[in-house]
Design a protein around this motif. Structure first.
Motif, mmCIF file in Angstrom:
data_model
loop_
_atom_site.group_PDB
_atom_site.id
_atom_site.type_symbol
_atom_site.label_atom_id
_atom_site.label_comp_id
_atom_site.label_asym_id
_atom_site.label_seq_id
_atom_site.Cartn_x
_atom_site.Cartn_y
_atom_site.Cartn_z
ATOM 1 N N GLY A 89 0.799 -1.219 0.000
ATOM 2 C CA GLY A 89 0.000 0.000 0.000
ATOM 3 C C GLY A 89 0.829 1.265 0.000
ATOM 4 N N CYS A 90 2.104 1.150 -0.362
ATOM 5 C CA CYS A 90 3.001 2.308 -0.410
ATOM 6 C C CYS A 90 3.101 2.787 -1.856
ATOM 7 N N ILE A 91 2.878 4.068 -2.080
ATOM 8 C CA ILE A 91 2.851 4.638 -3.432
ATOM 9 C C ILE A 91 4.273 4.717 -3.984
ATOM 10 N N PRO A 92 4.577 4.013 -5.078
ATOM 11 C CA PRO A 92 5.942 4.052 -5.617
ATOM 12 C C PRO A 92 6.234 5.376 -6.319
ATOM 13 N N VAL A 93 7.449 5.863 -6.122
ATOM 14 C CA VAL A 93 7.919 7.064 -6.815
ATOM 15 C C VAL A 93 8.887 6.592 -7.891
ATOM 16 N N ILE A 94 8.518 6.824 -9.148
ATOM 17 C CA ILE A 94 9.245 6.297 -10.299
ATOM 18 C C ILE A 94 10.059 7.412 -10.948
ATOM 19 N N PHE A 95 11.278 7.074 -11.404
ATOM 20 C CA PHE A 95 12.171 8.089 -11.949
ATOM 21 C C PHE A 95 12.492 7.890 -13.427
ATOM 22 N N THR A 96 12.158 6.734 -13.965
ATOM 23 C CA THR A 96 12.293 6.499 -15.401
ATOM 24 C C THR A 96 11.135 5.616 -15.841
ATOM 25 N N PRO A 97 10.541 5.884 -16.994
ATOM 26 C CA PRO A 97 9.394 5.071 -17.432
ATOM 27 C C PRO A 97 9.750 3.615 -17.685
ATOM 28 N N TYR A 98 11.040 3.326 -17.870
ATOM 29 C CA TYR A 98 11.453 1.943 -18.123
ATOM 30 C C TYR A 98 11.365 1.076 -16.868
ATOM 31 N N THR A 99 11.169 1.699 -15.705
ATOM 32 C CA THR A 99 11.016 0.934 -14.470
ATOM 33 C C THR A 99 9.661 0.247 -14.398
ATOM 34 N N ALA A 100 8.616 0.907 -14.903
ATOM 35 C CA ALA A 100 7.271 0.334 -14.802
ATOM 36 C C ALA A 100 6.394 0.676 -15.997
ATOM 37 N N TYR A 101 6.325 1.940 -16.378
ATOM 38 C CA TYR A 101 5.357 2.394 -17.380
ATOM 39 C C TYR A 101 5.568 1.754 -18.747
ATOM 40 N N TYR A 102 6.822 1.495 -19.117
ATOM 41 C CA TYR A 102 7.124 0.874 -20.407
ATOM 42 C C TYR A 102 7.292 -0.640 -20.285
ATOM 43 N N GLN A 103 6.857 -1.204 -19.188
ATOM 44 C CA GLN A 103 7.098 -2.619 -18.938
ATOM 45 C C GLN A 103 5.817 -3.450 -18.853
ATOM 46 N N TYR A 104 4.992 -3.182 -17.831
ATOM 47 C CA TYR A 104 3.957 -4.136 -17.424
ATOM 48 C C TYR A 104 2.589 -3.763 -18.001
ATOM 49 N N ALA A 105 2.472 -3.895 -19.322
ATOM 50 C CA ALA A 105 1.262 -3.459 -20.029
ATOM 51 C C ALA A 105 0.025 -4.241 -19.612
ATOM 52 N N TRP A 106 0.188 -5.470 -19.179
ATOM 53 C CA TRP A 106 -0.962 -6.304 -18.821
ATOM 54 C C TRP A 106 -1.379 -6.154 -17.366
ATOM 55 N N SER A 119 1.112 5.935 -8.910
ATOM 56 C CA SER A 119 2.513 6.292 -8.691
ATOM 57 C C SER A 119 2.725 7.786 -8.874
ATOM 58 N N VAL A 120 3.918 8.222 -8.496
ATOM 59 C CA VAL A 120 4.358 9.599 -8.736
ATOM 60 C C VAL A 120 5.587 9.526 -9.627
ATOM 61 N N TYR A 121 5.604 10.336 -10.676
ATOM 62 C CA TYR A 121 6.760 10.350 -11.576
ATOM 63 C C TYR A 121 7.569 11.621 -11.375
ATOM 64 N N ILE A 122 8.864 11.451 -11.151
ATOM 65 C CA ILE A 122 9.805 12.568 -11.047
ATOM 66 C C ILE A 122 10.963 12.261 -11.990
ATOM 67 N N SER A 123 11.286 13.183 -12.848
ATOM 68 C CA SER A 123 12.305 12.950 -13.870
ATOM 69 C C SER A 123 13.662 12.610 -13.258
ATOM 70 N N GLU A 124 14.235 11.523 -13.731
ATOM 71 C CA GLU A 124 15.568 11.109 -13.295
ATOM 72 C C GLU A 124 16.599 12.192 -13.596
ATOM 73 N N GLN A 125 16.435 12.844 -14.732
ATOM 74 C CA GLN A 125 17.375 13.892 -15.125
ATOM 75 C C GLN A 125 17.305 15.078 -14.167
ATOM 76 N N ASP A 126 16.100 15.424 -13.730
ATOM 77 C CA ASP A 126 15.949 16.533 -12.779
ATOM 78 C C ASP A 126 16.639 16.219 -11.454
ATOM 79 N N VAL A 127 16.546 14.963 -11.026
ATOM 80 C CA VAL A 127 17.213 14.564 -9.780
ATOM 81 C C VAL A 127 18.724 14.570 -9.970
#
Length: 554
Positions: free
Chosen positions: A453-470, A480-488
């Motif tokens: 139940g913990c909201i994941p904070v994602i920094f690159t779409p390849y971690t989840a968004y471009y992976q688990y389509a099903w 989730s919350v997305y924060i740009s890896e480049q910004d960090v």
């Protein structure tokens, strides 16, 4: 004296008027219904449109009540949807929700394939720079390809054949399990104390790959290894309700080759590339002797590989095998914990977590528990720095975390994370869990945080968004919350400060969606699982597999 009698002329005129009025009102009496019917039919004509495609005649009703036109097709069941500009929406959801609403059901027909491809091209053009801004034309093409393949995979979640959508029906859903020689699977686990030098993995192979039970966490919790996907799914497929023992009755062929353990045993040993590739080549030679493989060139076959795709795509670096680069492996579907984003037949499915429920009640009890859990930490991070990799943002995140009294850091470099309870306690006590890339883009920790139940904070779409389509919805903001890896990396943002700004409602909505909607579909039930209310990760995977193969094999 004036006479009161009317003249003959006056009477004739009066009679004529009466006659004309009578005729007029009689004609009006008969023509009004006809006029009403005429205008009603005209209204209906304006409310309908017709179309002809593939020798089918479509009548479609357009109405403000429907987001999409509802069409009835001569000679088929209602369900064909006309593609229109208003209808081009990809409201991607996880299994059970509507995916690719505007994709026609009868996708095996050429015209509908063209429609699907057009929609995917449109979405790729709209979204390729959503997360990553391309720095070159080639990078732009590559990102467009990622989006195309992702939406093509999501199309397996769209409405399809009635029998395929009925989880209780096995019509057209026969699953055949090859009885491979044991050297391709079970024998690879025999030397469990020597697969990795100096590491004993034997305890992880207990309970059909779940590992030893964690009694202090409750029913259904096991010390599951992150690479245990192969034996876990193998045990479930053997008890699949639609399993068939006659190859001619099968729609899907499962190949129980434990390629992940095959390649794992060579990672830290000085052996030749021929040795690393040998067993994978042998299993393909074994399959080539089967008519069931040759019939569709492997298109209706599936392999489960419990590691990341890059371990099977050896290039210049001597790491891993080249199993997935072999020509014979281009047609089959490959289920992995991390996919190659430019390979449409690479399907990413959830990493195994520690939770393996058997019944609906097991899931419901856990949902109730974590929904009511008091969370004392705003943010947490379980992991270790990557000092040898200057491009990795972990060191920056650790620095930001330990400098805030609202973030808790669990250092995994001292083996604190080898105890599942330490990680799960941290995640259950936190509202947000930081999930930067590790040795590869994906992390098992993403799924550990979600089931906690913990909201994941994602920094690159390849971690989840471009992976688990099903298994994960298209709209990442739901879970989730997305924060740009480049910004960090360039220290333009402070992650903890960004998360502080999230409202109570935003956090509550995301947590509720994760626990109530996503969680059941992210866990693998045990081989005797009996789910009525929920579909677990295995059910979703094989439902989608059957739809995918049903479309690719005519």
């Amino acid at each position: 004296m004036v006479s009161k009698r009317k003249s003959r002329t006056s009477k004739t005129i009066e009679d004529s008027c009466i006659h004309l009025c009578s005729v007029f009102f009689r004609s009006l009496y008969y023509t009004l219904p006809a006029l009403f019917l005429f205008f009603f039919l005209l209204y209906l004509c304006l409310s309908f449109t017709t179309g002809i495609s593939y020798n089918n005649f479509h009548i479609c009703i357009f109405s403000r009540k429907f987001n999409d036109p509802y069409c009835n097709t001569a000679g088929s069941k209602p369900g064909y949807q006309i593609i229109s500009e208003e209808n081009v929406t990809f409201a991607g959801e996880t299994a059970g929700d509507r995916i690719l609403d505007s994709v026609p059901v009868q996708e095996h027909k050429t015209k509908n394939k063209v429609d699907l491809n057009s929609l995917i091209e449109l979405k790729a053009e709209e979204e390729y720079s959503k997360y990553i801004k391309p720095t070159s034309e080639d990078e732009g093409y590559a990102l467009r390809a990622v989006i195309k393949y992702l939406y093509l995979q999501r199309s397996s979640l769209s409405p399809g054949d009635e029998n395929l959508n009925n989880p209780r029906s096995c019509e057209g859903k026969g699953v055949y399990v090859y009885d491979l020689p044991s050297k391709f699977n079970r024998d690879l686990l025999v030397g469990c104390n020597d697969i990795l030098p100096g590491v004993n993995l034997c305890s992880y192979f207990k309970n059909e790959g779940f590992g030893e039970a964690i009694t202090n966490l409750g029913k259904g919790w096991f010390a599951t290894h992150m690479y245990s996907l192969e034996p876990i799914l193998h045990s479930r497929v053997l008890k699949h309700p639609c399993r068939v023992y006659n190859e001619t009755q099968a729609k899907l062929f499962y190949v129980p080759y434990y390629g992940g353990y095959d390649v794992l045993r060579w990672h830290y040993r000085n052996v030749s590339e021929d040795v690393k590739d040998r067993l994978g080549i042998e299993v393909l030679k074994w399959l080539e002797s089967k008519e069931s493989w040759r019939r569709n060139a492997g298109k209706d076959h599936v392999f489960v590989l419990g590691k990341i795709t890059w371990d099977f795509r050896r290039d210049k670096d001597p790491w891993g095998s080249r199993f997935l680069e072999l020509q014979e492996m281009q047609n089959p579907t490959k289920l992995l914990i991390e996919r190659q984003p430019w390979q449409v037949n690479d399907i990413a499915i959830p990493h195994p977590t520690y939770f393996h429920p058997r019944t609906d009640d097991d899931i419901t009890r856990w949902q109730i528990k974590i929904m009511s859990k008091l969370r004392r930490n705003l943010v947490s991070f379980a992991g270790g720095a990557r000092p040898d990799n200057p491009n990795n943002i972990r060191s920056t995140l650790i620095e930001q975390c330990i400098s805030s009294n609202q973030c808790r850091f669990l250092n995994c470099t001292n083996e604190s994370c080898t105890n599942p309870k330490n990680v799960l306690d941290l995640f259950q006590d936190s509202e947000f869990c930081l999930q930067p890339p590790g040795d590869s883009a994906t992390r098992r920790s993403v799924f550990d945080s979600l089931i906690s139940g913990c909201i994941p904070v994602i920094f690159t779409p390849y971690t989840a968004y471009y992976q688990y389509a099903w298994h994960l919805p298209e709209d990442h903001r739901k879970y989730s919350v997305y924060i740009s890896e480049q910004d960090v990396k360039e220290k333009r943002v402070n992650v903890v400060e960004i998360l502080k700004a999230k409202t109570l409602k935003e956090k509550k909505d995301m947590k509720s969606y994760i626990v109530q909607q996503l969680l059941p579909g992210l866990v693998y039930g045990d081989s005797n699982a009996k789910f009525e209310k929920f579909r677990d990760a295995f059910d979703i995977t094989f439902d989608c597999l059957l739809k995918k193969i049903n479309r690719s094999v005519v």
